[in-house]
Design a protein around this motif. Structure first.
Motif, PDB file in Angstrom:
ATOM      1  N   SER A 205      28.064   9.299 -22.682  1.00 12.37           N
ATOM      2  CA  SER A 205      29.923  10.291 -22.040  1.00 12.37           C
ATOM      3  C   SER A 205      28.860  11.721 -23.397  1.00 12.37           C
ATOM      4  N   ALA A 206      29.299  12.444 -22.282  1.00  8.56           N
ATOM      5  CA  ALA A 206      29.713  13.846 -22.989  1.00  8.56           C
ATOM      6  C   ALA A 206      30.130  13.479 -23.976  1.00  8.56           C
ATOM      7  N   PHE A 207      31.087  13.599 -23.805  1.00  8.41           N
ATOM      8  CA  PHE A 207      32.022  14.065 -25.739  1.00  8.41           C
ATOM      9  C   PHE A 207      31.449  13.183 -26.621  1.00  8.41           C
ATOM     10  N   LEU A 208      30.992  12.280 -26.733  1.00  8.96           N
ATOM     11  CA  LEU A 208      30.227  11.894 -27.626  1.00  8.96           C
ATOM     12  C   LEU A 208      28.784  12.718 -28.176  1.00  8.96           C
ATOM     13  N   ARG A 209      28.400  12.815 -26.896  1.00  8.94           N
ATOM     14  CA  ARG A 209      27.049  13.881 -27.038  1.00  8.94           C
ATOM     15  C   ARG A 209      27.725  14.753 -27.958  1.00  8.94           C
ATOM     16  N   LEU A 210      28.413  15.485 -27.942  1.00 11.94           N
ATOM     17  CA  LEU A 210      28.777  16.872 -27.941  1.00 11.94           C
ATOM     18  C   LEU A 210      29.635  16.366 -29.296  1.00 11.94           C
ATOM     19  N   LYS A 211      29.430  15.737 -29.862  1.00  8.87           N
ATOM     20  CA  LYS A 211      30.856  15.638 -30.919  1.00  8.87           C
ATOM     21  C   LYS A 211      29.293  15.033 -32.063  1.00  8.87           C
ATOM     22  N   MET A 212      28.801  14.566 -31.364  1.00  8.54           N
ATOM     23  CA  MET A 212      27.339  13.777 -32.352  1.00  8.54           C
ATOM     24  C   MET A 212      26.384  15.138 -32.319  1.00  8.54           C
ATOM     25  N   GLU A 213      25.929  16.071 -31.775  1.00 11.91           N
ATOM     26  CA  GLU A 213      25.063  17.483 -31.800  1.00 11.91           C
ATOM     27  C   GLU A 213      25.858  18.502 -32.937  1.00 11.91           C
ATOM     28  N   GLU A 214      27.357  18.235 -32.378  1.00 12.13           N
ATOM     29  CA  GLU A 214      28.041  19.509 -33.366  1.00 12.13           C
ATOM     30  C   GLU A 214      27.684  18.734 -34.775  1.00 12.13           C
ATOM     31  N   ALA A 215      28.262  17.823 -35.101  1.00 11.17           N
ATOM     32  CA  ALA A 215      27.853  16.950 -36.473  1.00 11.17           C
ATOM     33  C   ALA A 215      26.612  16.950 -36.984  1.00 11.17           C
ATOM     34  N   LEU A 216      25.516  16.385 -37.086  1.00 12.18           N
ATOM     35  CA  LEU A 216      24.004  16.442 -36.243  1.00 12.18           C
ATOM     36  C   LEU A 216      23.909  18.204 -37.161  1.00 12.18           C
ATOM     37  N   ASN A 217      24.238  18.744 -36.484  1.00 12.10           N
ATOM     38  CA  ASN A 217      23.490  20.206 -36.766  1.00 12.10           C
ATOM     39  C   ASN A 217      24.442  20.997 -37.741  1.00 12.10           C
ATOM     40  N   ASN A 218      25.308  20.636 -37.745  1.00 15.30           N
ATOM     41  CA  ASN A 218      26.056  21.050 -39.320  1.00 15.30           C
ATOM     42  C   ASN A 218      25.262  20.964 -40.450  1.00 15.30           C
TER      43      ASN A 218
ATOM     44  N   ARG B  32      43.965   3.702  -7.222  1.00 13.64           N
ATOM     45  CA  ARG B  32      45.256   3.049  -6.668  1.00 13.64           C
ATOM     46  C   ARG B  32      46.568   2.855  -8.221  1.00 13.64           C
ATOM     47  N   ASP B  33      45.865   2.520  -9.261  1.00 11.95           N
ATOM     48  CA  ASP B  33      46.633   1.274 -10.495  1.00 11.95           C
ATOM     49  C   ASP B  33      46.575   2.123 -11.307  1.00 11.95           C
ATOM     50  N   ILE B  34      45.714   3.065 -11.693  1.00 14.22           N
ATOM     51  CA  ILE B  34      46.407   4.032 -13.153  1.00 14.22           C
ATOM     52  C   ILE B  34      46.900   6.167 -12.268  1.00 14.22           C
ATOM     53  N   ILE B  35      45.261   6.574 -12.133  1.00 16.29           N
ATOM     54  CA  ILE B  35      46.272   8.054 -11.520  1.00 16.29           C
ATOM     55  C   ILE B  35      46.884   7.984 -10.381  1.00 16.29           C
ATOM     56  N   ALA B  36      47.343   7.015  -9.845  1.00 14.70           N
ATOM     57  CA  ALA B  36      48.388   7.108  -8.362  1.00 14.70           C
ATOM     58  C   ALA B  36      49.842   6.916  -9.111  1.00 14.70           C
ATOM     59  N   HIS B  37      49.590   6.174 -10.807  1.00 12.97           N
ATOM     60  CA  HIS B  37      51.269   6.106 -11.102  1.00 12.97           C
ATOM     61  C   HIS B  37      51.442   7.582 -11.901  1.00 12.97           C
ATOM     62  N   MET B  38      50.920   8.166 -12.005  1.00  9.88           N
ATOM     63  CA  MET B  38      51.185   9.209 -13.245  1.00  9.88           C
ATOM     64  C   MET B  38      51.178  10.564 -12.948  1.00  9.88           C
ATOM     65  N   ASP B  39      51.844  11.208 -13.230  1.00 10.89           N
ATOM     66  CA  ASP B  39      52.542  13.140 -13.219  1.00 10.89           C
ATOM     67  C   ASP B  39      51.667  13.546 -13.899  1.00 10.89           C
ATOM     68  N   PHE B  40      50.360  13.441 -13.905  1.00 17.84           N
ATOM     69  CA  PHE B  40      49.040  14.459 -14.563  1.00 17.84           C
ATOM     70  C   PHE B  40      47.848  13.799 -14.231  1.00 17.84           C
ATOM     71  N   ALA B  41      47.219  14.266 -14.301  1.00 11.53           N
ATOM     72  CA  ALA B  41      45.356  13.543 -13.947  1.00 11.53           C
ATOM     73  C   ALA B  41      44.776  14.090 -15.041  1.00 11.53           C
ATOM     74  N   PRO B  42      44.659  12.176 -15.420  1.00 13.90           N
ATOM     75  CA  PRO B  42      43.690  12.543 -17.013  1.00 13.90           C
ATOM     76  C   PRO B  42      42.280  12.817 -16.724  1.00 13.90           C
ATOM     77  N   VAL B  43      42.026  13.270 -18.229  1.00 13.09           N
ATOM     78  CA  VAL B  43      40.404  13.353 -18.445  1.00 13.09           C
ATOM     79  C   VAL B  43      39.792  12.223 -17.812  1.00 13.09           C
ATOM     80  N   VAL B  44      39.211  12.321 -16.872  1.00  9.89           N
ATOM     81  CA  VAL B  44      37.634  10.996 -16.818  1.00  9.89           C
ATOM     82  C   VAL B  44      36.126  10.875 -16.224  1.00  9.89           C
ATOM     83  N   ARG B  45      35.500  10.776 -17.396  1.00  4.12           N
ATOM     84  CA  ARG B  45      34.563  11.302 -17.350  1.00  4.12           C
ATOM     85  C   ARG B  45      33.436   9.448 -16.878  1.00  4.12           C
ATOM     86  N   ASN B  46      33.322   8.772 -18.023  1.00  2.00           N
ATOM     87  CA  ASN B  46      32.965   8.166 -17.813  1.00  2.00           C
ATOM     88  C   ASN B  46      33.868   6.498 -18.477  1.00  2.00           C
TER      89      ASN B  46
END
Length: 660
Positions: free
Chosen positions: A609-622, A484-498
């Protein structure tokens, strides 16, 4: 014999010829040589001369209502303008938009540094500032209209890297300003809030065979000025004009403030607190990003409030606030005094400040935003049918280690209410800021992603983070409904995860005790040891690792807990809501590698956060470290238990075999 260079404003202005290139000093409403602008306007209105001038200036220099460079709007007086800001001279901006004069909108720092190039007889300036924005020749080359056809910005390649080359324009006349002058033209700045580029401008005109006209408040006797107090030597000055007091105000709103001039230091505890409205909410949330012992730049508008919040939270001693105009330290001024600072540590020239900024000296900047799109591009230079200009925005935003854009979610009539820690939208703004595509690209989101630059977008109701997928909604204010207060007042849909709730302290009308967050005073309480199960619990929920010093504090806290345990521990780490400065990802992985090699038996982490998990896995694997990053706490603890069971069975098996 020494020459007395003191003459009237009319006599000085009479030296300007048709088609001359004139540069003037001033920053927003401060340090403007008003008497010189007024005399030039008067001569033109009365005589129709000089015509066809080129005006070059860095920041806007006027009140937006006709003073300062706004006086130079008369038809025929100007034929070309090269400026970072047009908003302070709206009639001149309108002439440019109507194709009546040629115009270029260059970054403020570039113009500031071009003065030095002119002074040194160099053809121009190499810089990466402006790449991928409207300044880039691939996107317009900083031209403000169709009448402007000459290219003064070129894309070049040096050692396989893209650079912009800005052509220097030779200067014929320099308008500068100071406090005192002796008859020989030596200038001092004891009552000025800023020194800006006066020295470089004077050199640029003098070395081109041009003239330098200095406006001052008073004349002092020869030998009165101490050598180190002279900021512009008389060898560079041709004319000195003594202005009437009203024409030599510190700025349009202040006649003189000794604290802004650095003549005295005043107590700042009595600075008025901001009311708990949308501006303070934005400033408070942005203040959570302040790096301890870091160097920070604040833009005009909503970001100005951070200085007030920092003072209220008593964290000013732990950060250094700066302005592109040259102020270092103290409490940054706002309103008509914007650009100056109360109790500043020092004032340096503007071009030197931009050298520092361009070289990566800023740990963080907070800037305003007029428009933002799905890719994270930001527009502050041309919107709502008006040519405003970029000011120092491009230099600052492209080179700061962390960027926070701050502004209301919508504009034009927005009204909110804050009750019991909840935000309610009373009246929505008429204009949307989050649009499909920005009208002009003053900041390139994809370029920031390419360079792994951390970028946040803070509003009164939510916070976005720039990712490779575009804008991600990461925080929501209490009481705000996402649809109601965020997406309805944007011209695009942001990424919404957690998305997580914004810190509740922001919405209470009492101090937030922000100092404990900035100085990591609560880190020890975030680490606990269960001796029975040999598990070290590390709770980093909601914690933000801003700078390397934060990481060092965390490492020492963990090492201390491990040493007390007296053995290698099984570490379980909660990363929910944890944020890590993009510049520190590899360093963080290195810290984990060190702890795992020396103190951990097993390590497991969890983050929703899937994004954070991905970033940490990538950094640690490296780093060759097994990541073990789970989504839920239960999974992480189950992994530790199963690992311990396996170890126990291995220890028991040889004993059983021996008994058999």
């Amino acid at each position: 014999m020494r020459k007395n260079k003191v003459i009237s404003a009319e006599e000085a202005i009479a030296l300007i010829r048709e088609n001359d290139v004139v540069t003037t000093t001033g920053f927003v409403q401060s340090c403007i040589p008003e008497a010189l602008h007024a005399a030039l306007e008067k001569r033109f209105v009365e005589t129709g001369s000089p015509r066809g001038l080129t005006l070059i200036m860095t920041a806007g220099a006027g009140d937006s209502k006709g003073l300062g460079t706004g006086r130079l709007h008369h038809d025929g007086l100007l034929s070309r303008v090269i400026a970072a800001n047009f908003g302070r001279m709206p009639k001149v901006a309108k002439a440019a938009q109507d194709n009546l004069i040629r115009g270029y909108n260059l970054p403020q720092g570039v113009i500031s540094q071009l003065y030095r190039a002119c002074a040194a007889g160099q053809p121009g300036l190499f810089s990466k500032v402006g790449l991928k924005t409207y300044v880039d020749p691939r996107h317009g080359g900083a031209k403000v209209n169709e009448l402007t056809t000459e290219d003064i910005v070129k894309l070049v390649e040096v050692d396989g890297e893209e650079w912009l080359f800005y052509t220097a324009t030779k200067i014929d006349v320099a308008f500068i300003r100071a406090t005192s002058a002796d008859p020989s033209g030596n200038l001092s700045y004891e009552k000025e809030a800023l020194t800006l580029d006066c020295l470089a401008q004077a050199m640029a005109a003098r070395n081109n065979g041009g003239i330098v006209i200095a406006q001052v408040e008073r004349i002092v006797d020869d030998g009165y000025l101490l050598p180190k107090d002279v900021r512009v030597p008389g060898i560079l000055v041709d004319c000195v004009v003594v202005a009437e007091p009203e024409m030599h105000r510190m700025n349009y709103g202040v006649m003189h403030d000794a604290a802004l001039a650095g003549e005295i230091r005043v107590p700042v505890t009595g600075i008025k607190r901001m009311p708990l409205n949308e501006r303070k909410i934005i400033a408070r949330r942005a203040a959570f990003e302040l790096p301890p012992n870091g160097v920070v730049n604040l833009g005009v508008g909503a970001p100005e409030g951070i200085s007030s919040v920092a003072n209220e939270e008593k964290i000013t001693p732990y950060i250094t606030l700066t302005t592109e105009a040259g102020a270092v330290g103290g409490v940054l001024a706002s309103g008509s005094s914007f650009g100056a600072a109360t109790n500043a540590d020092c004032i340096i020239d503007q071009n030197q400040m931009f050298d520092f900024y361009d070289g990566g000296g800023l740990d963080m900047t907070c800037l305003g935003m007029a428009e933002c799109d799905a890719a994270g591009n930001v527009n502050t230079s041309k919107f709502g049918g008006k040519l405003n200009g970029c000011g120092g925005f491009i230099n600052i935003s492209q080179n700061a280690r962390t960027v926070v854009f701050a502004g209301t979610f919508t504009a034009g009539g927005l009204e909110i209410a804050v009750n019991d820690g909840q935000v309610r939208i009373v009246s929505e703004g008429k204009a949307r800021k989050f649009v499909t595509q920005v009208q002009q690209n003053t900041f390139s989101g994809p370029y920031a992603v390419e360079r792994s630059q951390p970028v946040l977008y803070v509003t009164e109701r939510c916070v976005f983070q720039l990712t490779s997928e575009g804008l991600e909604l990461i925080e929501v204010a209490p009481g705000i409904d996402i649809e109601r207060d965020i997406i309805a007042h944007m011209d695009f849909a942001p990424v919404v995860r957690n998305p997580v709730p914004m810190d509740p302290r922001i919405f209470r009308d009492e101090p937030m005790e922000l100092i404990s967050d900035l100085l990591n005073l609560d880190l020890k309480s975030r680490v606990s040891y269960d001796g029975e199960r040999n598990i070290l619990f590390i709770n980093l929920e909601g914690w933000y690792c801003r700078v390397k010093g934060d990481m060092d504090e965390l490492r020492m806290t963990i090492v201390e807990a491990c040493r007390k345990a007296g053995q290698r521990v099984n570490a379980v780490i909660n990363h929910d809501g944890f944020r890590l400065n993009e510049n520190l990802v590899d360093d963080y992985a290195g810290m984990v590698q060190y702890l795992q090699a020396n103190y951990y038996a097993t390590t497991t982490r969890y983050a929703t956060s899937a994004f954070l998990r991905l970033k940490m896995e990538e950094a640690l694997n490296n780093r060759g470290v097994a990541p073990h990053v789970f989504e839920r706490k239960e999974e992480a603890q189950a992994f530790v238990s199963s690992t311990e069971d396996k170890k126990a069975r291995k220890r028991i098996s040889p004993a059983v075999a021996s008994a058999a």
